[in-house]
Design an enzyme around this catalytic site. Structure first.
Site, PDB file in Angstrom:
ATOM      1  N   SER A   1       0.840  -1.202   0.000  1.00 47.97           N
ATOM      2  CA  SER A   1       0.000   0.000   0.000  1.00 47.97           C
ATOM      3  C   SER A   1       0.872   1.249   0.000  1.00 47.97           C
ATOM      4  CB  SER A   1      -0.859  -0.037   1.264  1.00 47.97           C
ATOM      5  OG  SER A   1      -1.357   1.240   1.542  1.00 47.97           O
TER       6      SER A   1
ATOM      7  N   TYR B   1      -2.162  -0.985  10.796  1.00 46.58           N
ATOM      8  CA  TYR B   1      -2.386  -1.529   9.447  1.00 46.58           C
ATOM      9  C   TYR B   1      -1.183  -1.222   8.551  1.00 46.58           C
ATOM     10  CZ  TYR B   1      -3.906  -1.684   4.602  1.00 46.58           C
ATOM     11  OH  TYR B   1      -3.954  -1.928   3.249  1.00 46.58           O
TER      12      TYR B   1
ATOM     13  N   LYS C   1       2.039  -3.681   6.781  1.00 48.37           N
ATOM     14  CA  LYS C   1       2.518  -3.731   5.391  1.00 48.37           C
ATOM     15  C   LYS C   1       4.036  -3.491   5.337  1.00 48.37           C
ATOM     16  CE  LYS C   1      -1.541  -4.329   3.435  1.00 48.37           C
ATOM     17  NZ  LYS C   1      -1.903  -5.648   2.918  1.00 48.37           N
TER      18      LYS C   1
HETATM   19  N1  LIG Z   1      -8.866  -1.383  -0.787  1.00 44.87           N
HETATM   20  C1  LIG Z   1      -7.869  -0.559  -0.607  1.00 44.87           C
HETATM   21  O1  LIG Z   1      -8.052   0.664  -0.581  1.00 44.87           O
HETATM   22  C2  LIG Z   1      -6.453  -1.070  -0.465  1.00 44.87           C
HETATM   23  C3  LIG Z   1      -5.374  -0.183  -0.579  1.00 44.87           C
HETATM   24  C4  LIG Z   1      -4.077  -0.668  -0.433  1.00 44.87           C
HETATM   25  C5  LIG Z   1      -3.869  -2.004  -0.155  1.00 44.87           C
HETATM   26  N2  LIG Z   1      -4.936  -2.848  -0.011  1.00 44.87           N
HETATM   27  C6  LIG Z   1      -4.682  -4.247   0.299  1.00 44.87           C
HETATM   28  O2  LIG Z   1      -5.241  -5.060  -0.723  1.00 44.87           O
HETATM   29  C7  LIG Z   1      -5.680  -6.297  -0.190  1.00 44.87           C
HETATM   30  C8  LIG Z   1      -7.113  -6.557  -0.602  1.00 44.87           C
HETATM   31  O3  LIG Z   1      -7.911  -5.469  -0.164  1.00 44.87           O
HETATM   32  P1  LIG Z   1      -9.468  -5.392  -0.445  1.00 44.87           P
HETATM   33  O4  LIG Z   1      -9.823  -3.959  -0.508  1.00 44.87           O
HETATM   34  O5  LIG Z   1      -9.825  -6.286  -1.561  1.00 44.87           O
HETATM   35  O6  LIG Z   1     -10.017  -5.968   0.937  1.00 44.87           O
HETATM   36  P2  LIG Z   1     -11.149  -7.049   1.221  1.00 44.87           P
HETATM   37  O7  LIG Z   1     -11.403  -7.036   2.685  1.00 44.87           O
HETATM   38  O8  LIG Z   1     -12.308  -6.856   0.315  1.00 44.87           O
HETATM   39  O9  LIG Z   1     -10.401  -8.394   0.812  1.00 44.87           O
HETATM   40  C9  LIG Z   1      -9.586  -9.121   1.697  1.00 44.87           C
HETATM   41  C10 LIG Z   1     -10.046 -10.557   1.663  1.00 44.87           C
HETATM   42  O10 LIG Z   1      -9.195 -11.334   2.500  1.00 44.87           O
HETATM   43  C11 LIG Z   1     -10.002 -12.219   3.273  1.00 44.87           C
HETATM   44  N3  LIG Z   1      -9.214 -12.536   4.470  1.00 44.87           N
HETATM   45  C12 LIG Z   1      -8.815 -11.673   5.445  1.00 44.87           C
HETATM   46  N4  LIG Z   1      -8.079 -12.313   6.367  1.00 44.87           N
HETATM   47  C13 LIG Z   1      -7.981 -13.602   5.949  1.00 44.87           C
HETATM   48  C14 LIG Z   1      -7.346 -14.760   6.467  1.00 44.87           C
HETATM   49  N5  LIG Z   1      -6.675 -14.726   7.621  1.00 44.87           N
HETATM   50  N6  LIG Z   1      -7.428 -15.914   5.786  1.00 44.87           N
HETATM   51  C15 LIG Z   1      -8.133 -15.980   4.621  1.00 44.87           C
HETATM   52  N7  LIG Z   1      -8.775 -14.931   4.094  1.00 44.87           N
HETATM   53  C16 LIG Z   1      -8.705 -13.753   4.750  1.00 44.87           C
HETATM   54  C17 LIG Z   1     -11.302 -11.478   3.503  1.00 44.87           C
HETATM   55  O11 LIG Z   1     -12.397 -12.335   3.775  1.00 44.87           O
HETATM   56  C18 LIG Z   1     -11.470 -10.737   2.183  1.00 44.87           C
HETATM   57  O12 LIG Z   1     -12.172 -11.509   1.254  1.00 44.87           O
HETATM   58  C19 LIG Z   1      -5.453  -6.202   1.322  1.00 44.87           C
HETATM   59  O13 LIG Z   1      -4.220  -6.804   1.622  1.00 44.87           O
HETATM   60  C20 LIG Z   1      -5.380  -4.726   1.566  1.00 44.87           C
HETATM   61  O14 LIG Z   1      -4.610  -4.410   2.694  1.00 44.87           O
HETATM   62  C21 LIG Z   1      -6.213  -2.416  -0.169  1.00 44.87           C
END
Ligand SMILES: NC(=O)c1ccc[n+]([C@@H]2O[C@H](COP(=O)([O-])OP(=O)(O)OC[C@H]3O[C@@H](n4cnc5c(N)ncnc54)[C@H](O)[C@@H]3O)[C@@H](O)[C@H]2O)c1
Length: 341
Positions: A124, A149, A153
């Site tokens: 991120s 958080y 990362k």
């Molecule tokens: N959405 C954003 O703005 C953003 C920005 C930067 C980075 N990210 C990173 O991108 C990734 C995906 O983000 P997103 O927005 O799709 O989030 P999201 O919550 O929609 O997706 C994360 C998924 O991981 C699953 N999950 C969480 N912990 C788990 C575990 N221990 N075992 C198995 N499954 C698990 C959840 O059920 C979910 O489906 C994350 O790592 C997040 O930190 C997101």
């Protein structure tokens, strides 16, 4: 090529799975569904006409991971699974470190045991912290993350670097996302946060559809053009394309070992008020808002220098703000309550 996508039922994961399938990859999804619905996978299968091997399970369960890898000949792992709410992470830091850091260690340990060495990590822009000047570039040192958080990362990026130094066969890509928004153009899959949305766009969309009364804009006295915070918003399908580009890059550059980071952003910052205006235009709905005090830890503005991804991965964000808004609205108005519960 067969790819394991952890967290593949989530927002970014489901869009990436869709694109991997349409690009001819086989996909196995591992998700514990703590922040997702299995319906996202069903819809991806319906949209692509292809099958996803879905396993409901946790990345911290090393036994389940080992049997998954034994059952499927996985070539590369794209690791999305994480808790992701910045504010919440300060309230329950141990859960964040446990799930994100410990979970990733479990995954990497099982991969190491089975000699699986290709890894793409959801990092991120928060890893740059407040210390670095904008636009952020990959050559900058990682900053002091302002939340557990963000720290999770930073820690994982460090773990990957150390692992790559100890195992010369290990090859990882850290994709540093800026602010993904939007939805697949079908309006069938999109962001479906559980409870009160933490991110701006899902909140705006829920106000527009009448699910929430009004939006709070946190601070209008920043040193930005209109006083509200500015972020680098990119379309989730552009982001998904970034993952396909990263998988192809790893496959093509077989001599590469180590860890390489890439910013995935548009290179432009857009203010909260501009987002509201653009969304109102695209949806033809009013988005009432009030100005609230600044939120602790929010930076005034940041955006990506995305040249490295362009030069090396051949990737560039191509979808504009209007498309991001139109696609978000299509998803939200087709699915006012998100996926069926
Ligand atoms: N959405 C954003 O703005 C953003 C920005 C930067 C980075 N990210 C990173 O991108 C990734 C995906 O983000 P997103 O927005 O799709 O989030 P999201 O919550 O929609 O997706 C994360 C998924 O991981 C699953 N999950 C969480 N912990 C788990 C575990 N221990 N075992 C198995 N499954 C698990 C959840 O059920 C979910 O489906 C994350 O790592 C997040 O930190 C997101």
């Amino acid at each position: 090529m067969k790819i394991l996508v952890t967290g593949g039922a989530g927002y970014i994961g489901s869009h990436t799975v869709l694109l991997l399938l349409t690009n001819g990859f086989e996909v196995v999804v591992l998700d514990n569904l703590m922040n997702a619905s299995i319906e996202s996978i069903r819809r991806v299968e319906h949209l692509t006409g292809k099958k996803v091997s879905f396993i409901k399970g946790d990345i911290q369960d090393k036994t389940a991971l080992t049997s998954l890898f034994n059952e499927h000949a996985i070539d590369a792992v794209i690791h999305f699974a994480a808790l992701k709410a910045v504010g919440e992470s300060s309230t329950i830091p141990l859960e964040y470190y446990q799930n994100n850091v410990h979970g990733t260690l479990c995954l990497l340990e099982v991969m190491a045991n089975l000699n699986i060495n290709h890894f793409i990590f959801s990092s991120s822009a928060t890893v740059y912290g407040g210390e670095n000047a904008v636009p952020y570039e990959e050559s900058m040192p990682l900053g002091e993350a302002s939340s557990p958080y963000g720290a999770s990362k930073v820690m994982i990026e460090r773990v990957l670097k150390d692992l790559a130094q100890s195992n010369l066969d290990f090859r990882a890509v850290c994709l540093r996302y800026f602010n993904p928004i939007g939805a697949h153009e079908s309006g069938q899959i999109g962001e479906d946060p559980k409870g009160i949305p933490n991110n701006l766009l899902p909140y705006v969309a829920q106000v527009a559809v009448g699910k929430r009364e009004r939006l709070q804009v946190f601070g209008d006295d920043y040193s930005t053009q209109d006083g509200t915070c500015e972020r680098d918003y990119l379309h989730v399908m552009d982001l998904a394309e970034g993952h396909v580009a990263a998988v192809n890059w790893l496959q093509k550059n077989s001599e590469f070992t180590g860890v390489e980071a890439f910013n995935l952003g548009t290179g432009k910052a857009v203010s909260v008020l501009s987002i509201i205006k653009a969304f109102e235009q695209a949806s033809q709905q009013k988005v009432p808002y009030t100005i609230a005090p600044r939120r602790h830890g929010d930076l005034p503005a940041f955006w990506a220098n995305a040249e490295k991804a362009n030069k090396q991965l051949g990737w560039r964000a191509t979808r504009d703000l209007t498309q991001m808004m139109t696609d978000t609205w299509r998803w939200q108005s087709n699915n006012p309550e998100g996926y069926p519960k």
